[in-house]
Design an enzyme around this catalytic site. Structure first.
Site, mmCIF file in Angstrom:
data_model
loop_
_atom_site.group_PDB
_atom_site.id
_atom_site.type_symbol
_atom_site.label_atom_id
_atom_site.label_comp_id
_atom_site.label_asym_id
_atom_site.label_seq_id
_atom_site.Cartn_x
_atom_site.Cartn_y
_atom_site.Cartn_z
ATOM 1 N N HIS A 1 -5.707 -4.614 -6.687
ATOM 2 C CA HIS A 1 -5.456 -3.202 -6.365
ATOM 3 C C HIS A 1 -4.714 -2.515 -7.512
ATOM 4 O O HIS A 1 -5.143 -1.463 -7.998
ATOM 5 C CB HIS A 1 -4.636 -3.116 -5.080
ATOM 6 C CG HIS A 1 -4.229 -1.729 -4.707
ATOM 7 N ND1 HIS A 1 -4.865 -0.993 -3.744
ATOM 8 C CD2 HIS A 1 -3.231 -0.915 -5.173
ATOM 9 C CE1 HIS A 1 -4.300 0.193 -3.629
ATOM 10 N NE2 HIS A 1 -3.295 0.263 -4.491
ATOM 11 N N GLU A 2 -3.602 -3.102 -7.927
ATOM 12 C CA GLU A 2 -2.809 -2.451 -8.974
ATOM 13 C C GLU A 2 -3.569 -2.388 -10.290
ATOM 14 O O GLU A 2 -3.398 -1.448 -11.067
ATOM 15 C CB GLU A 2 -1.471 -3.179 -9.151
ATOM 16 C CG GLU A 2 -0.551 -3.084 -7.946
ATOM 17 C CD GLU A 2 -0.260 -1.654 -7.522
ATOM 18 O OE1 GLU A 2 -0.247 -0.760 -8.382
ATOM 19 O OE2 GLU A 2 -0.047 -1.434 -6.311
ATOM 20 N N HIS B 1 -5.549 0.727 -10.538
ATOM 21 C CA HIS B 1 -4.774 1.830 -11.102
ATOM 22 C C HIS B 1 -4.726 1.732 -12.628
ATOM 23 O O HIS B 1 -4.842 2.737 -13.340
ATOM 24 C CB HIS B 1 -3.345 1.803 -10.569
ATOM 25 C CG HIS B 1 -3.190 2.245 -9.147
ATOM 26 N ND1 HIS B 1 -3.636 3.462 -8.693
ATOM 27 C CD2 HIS B 1 -2.590 1.637 -8.085
ATOM 28 C CE1 HIS B 1 -3.326 3.589 -7.411
ATOM 29 N NE2 HIS B 1 -2.704 2.495 -7.006
ATOM 30 N N HIS C 1 -7.807 2.944 -14.186
ATOM 31 C CA HIS C 1 -7.841 4.407 -14.095
ATOM 32 C C HIS C 1 -7.104 5.007 -15.288
ATOM 33 O O HIS C 1 -7.542 6.021 -15.864
ATOM 34 C CB HIS C 1 -7.202 4.835 -12.775
ATOM 35 C CG HIS C 1 -7.603 6.189 -12.307
ATOM 36 N ND1 HIS C 1 -7.148 6.732 -11.127
ATOM 37 C CD2 HIS C 1 -8.398 7.142 -12.850
ATOM 38 C CE1 HIS C 1 -7.650 7.939 -10.956
ATOM 39 N NE2 HIS C 1 -8.410 8.206 -12.001
#
Length: 669
Positions: A458-459, A462, A465
């Site tokens: 998940h991290e 980011h 991104h």
């Protein structure tokens, strides 16, 4: 010593020289940067030449480079290694920054100069910059009269002080709430590595002997599913849910005052409450739309949780206390689905997960590669650095991984940008991931749970991104998107954690090298809906609690925060005694010490996009470079250079549908 932040770093990728930076350097650089930017903005406002896009909005974006450099260098250090000296620096910086932000956003000549530009002929990212910048100014009070601006400054100053103090007390309270056990027998169910880690934590905290179980930020503590003794589980659970309520580090009074002052500020700015103010900058169309969506999901989630509770009670032969839920749920997974999450930990060793799982998935999907560097200065010895190269071999940026818990680190997991990928300055991104995985004792392996595995992916979503940013302007780059959109790319990246093509490359027993037993991934998939009732209910309860605090009317005050919390949850259909919210008011850092006030709903809101995108990947063959390139170019690289929902429709070919999310969560609504 010369302050290294006062000049641009000469290190690769502009990485700050953390070995040379002292806490006082951050304060000095922020103060100098604020003065420098105000002088630059005064020049923009005084410019008597005809306004152009270049001498107004581009000039505004170019201003404040020293301040931006200092804040980005400091932001991650403050959360990841908040020593007493860093916390003192943070208090001073927040005070300076709040005053500075007001000085900028409430500057009438500057706002007049910016709003005088005729932007009708602008398009694309330029038009988006104008739209977003003017909205930010208006939301910050640029159109208020002088008396109201003075009142707003006072409110902002007090709110800044309260938030800083909340974060300070929360960290201190979380460390103080760690639970000490005298004997290993009280921790029956934990593996030897976990016991060794707990013994080391006890010694580090000053205990002569015994074992210390430190707490993570959410209500649920991972060890509860493995501990066999009810009394031990009870002690840890009660320590978790009572943070901020009892002891030497109370936070409830701070939270209640913040909520009231935010309501007053919203009223001053013309909004009915803080939630309406906050949602103006989000993709959700209105507060009513968000409340209606949550209200529609709650009954089905609670019903699922009640059915799970009945199964657990039947399996255990008794009604369960909330501290027993995780342990009983793990038992059902073992008996009903033949899945033993605790027994799987030896197959998920941190080094392999990161190198052969997280990084390899990114290589397969996007063509990027990672090379660890040991020559660059970091802010703590735990931090590791990788240089990231694009598919053509060109430099893409730096990735910093900081994975282990420590007393100076805020709980939870997060991503930060130390440098932004913004074409205006020709800089490449430097991004971090922070987790709070228990440090292994001595040279033992760091083993992660299935939840921590998902968090690692998940991290890193980011991080991608930020790394893939192709924006021109810093304020629109990378993760600078609406709060209820920012979780979307990271949630999508979770899908690769157990994707067979990825799993076969990294899931190996850390001692034997053996792969998972045949059929394990299939059993994990079959068990995916088990526990969703509890997980969805605890999440929705936290989202509802957030909006309750931020739906106060101007002038409204809460005398008893615990009564307010309980009433808000029960009014929405929850039984907090059975399923506590993921975060209670006393330790809800997202909304009282972070940027998610009236925005915690964003996780479920963006999961609509996420679940729909997972279906898109599956329909198109899954983990392919073609799919990765389209997702990267259509969504990740764009940042906030246009309305993110427009980017989504362009990528998907239609608006997102909610069906995949309902199926994932087991919600038949």
């Amino acid at each position: 010593m010369t302050n290294p932040l006062l000049r641009a770093s000469e290190l690769p990728f502009g990485l700050p020289d953390y070995h040379a930076i002292r806490p006082e350097h951050y304060v000095e650089a922020v103060e100098a940067g604020a003065r420098e930017q105000l002088a630059e903005l005064a020049d923009i406002a005084r410019d008597d030449s005809p306004p152009s896009f270049g001498n107004t909005f581009v000039a505004f974006e170019r201003s404040g480079q020293l301040l931006r450099r200092a804040l980005q260098a400091f932001g991650n250090v403050r959360a990841a290694h908040g020593t007493p000296e860093i916390q003192d620096a943070h208090a001073r910086i927040q005070s300076v920054l709040t005053e500075h932000e007001d000085a900028v956003r409430l500057d009438a000549p500057l706002f007049a100069r910016l709003s005088s530009l005729d932007a009708a002929r602008l398009g694309g990212e330029d038009a988006r910059l104008v739209e977003e910048t003017l909205r930010d100014f208006r939301q910050a009070g640029a159109e208020l009269g002088d008396a109201d601006k003075a009142a707003l400054r006072a409110l902002n100053s007090r709110l800044s002080d309260l938030s800083t103090e909340y974060s300070r007390r929360l960290l201190a309270g979380m460390n103080a709430a760690a639970v000490h056990f005298a004997t290993a027998g009280e921790l029956r169910g934990l593996g030897q590595g976990e016991l060794d880690s707990a013994a080391a934590a006890a010694r580090d905290a000053g205990h002569a002997d015994g074992y210390l179980i430190t707490l993570g930020l959410p209500t649920a503590q991972p060890v509860l599913e493995r501990l066999e003794l009810t009394e031990s589980r009870r002690r840890i659970f009660e320590a978790s849910v009572n943070r901020g309520i009892r002891g030497d580090h109370p936070t409830l009074d701070l939270a209640a005052e913040m909520a009231g002052l935010r309501a007053d500020r919203a009223g001053l700015l013309g909004y009915a409450n803080h939630a309406e103010y906050a949602l103006e900058a989000q993709t959700a169309p209105s507060l009513t739309a968000v409340m209606d969506r949550l209200a529609a999901l709650v009954p089905a989630a609670v019903a699922n949780a009640e059915r799970e509770a009945a199964v657990l009670a039947d399996s255990a032969g008794r009604s369960l206390e909330p501290w027993d839920w995780a342990h009983a749920s793990a038992a059902v997974l073992r008996t009903r689905y033949d899945v033993d999450a605790a027994a799987l930990r030896p197959w998920f060793e941190l080094e392999s997960v990161v190198r052969d799982g997280v990084f390899r998935a990114a290589t397969l999907l996007y063509g990027v590669t990672f090379a660890e560097r040991h020559d660059l200065p970091v802010y703590h010895p735990d931090v590791r650095v990788w240089e990231v190269s694009d598919v053509d071999g060109s430099a893409l940026g730096l990735f910093l991984g900081d994975y282990f818990a420590r007393p100076t680190k805020t709980g939870g997991a997060w991503m930060n940008s130390i440098r932004l990928g913004a074409g205006l300055f020709g800089e490449l991104p430097v991004v971090t991931n922070n987790l709070n995985i228990a440090r292994p004792a001595a040279d033992g392996p760091a083993l992660v749970s299935l939840d921590e595995l998902r968090t690692l992916f998940h991290e890193f979503g980011h991080a991608l991104h930020g790394l893939f940013s192709a924006a021109m302007y810093p304020s629109l780059a990378g993760t600078a998107v609406p709060r209820d959109f920012v979780e979307y790319p990271s949630q999508v990246n979770e899908m690769w954690s157990l994707w067979p093509e990825v799993a076969e490359g990294y899931i190996r027993h850390h001692l034997t090298g053996e792969p998972l037993p045949d059929g394990t991934l299939d059993r994990l998939e079959a068990a995916a809906l088990w526990g969703e009732g509890f997980a969805t209910t605890e999440y929705l309860a936290a989202a509802v609690l957030d909006l309750a605090w931020h739906s106060l009317a101007p002038g409204e005050r809460v005398a008893d925060p615990l009564d307010f919390e309980d009433a808000a949850l029960r009014r929405a259909g929850f039984d907090p005694a059975a399923v506590p919210p993921r975060y209670r008011t006393g330790y809800f850092k997202h909304i009282f010490g972070g940027g998610y006030a009236a925005g915690y709903y964003s996780y479920i809101w963006s999961q609509i996009l996420d679940a729909d995108t997972v279906e898109w990947f599956k329909e198109r063959g899954g983990l392919t470079r073609e799919n990765g390139d389209r997702f990267r170019e259509g969504l990740l690289a764009r940042g906030n250079t246009r309305d993110p929902l427009e980017s989504y429709v362009d990528f998907r070919g239609r608006p997102a549908e909610i069906g995949p999310l309902l199926a994932r969560r087991g919600l038949g609504v």
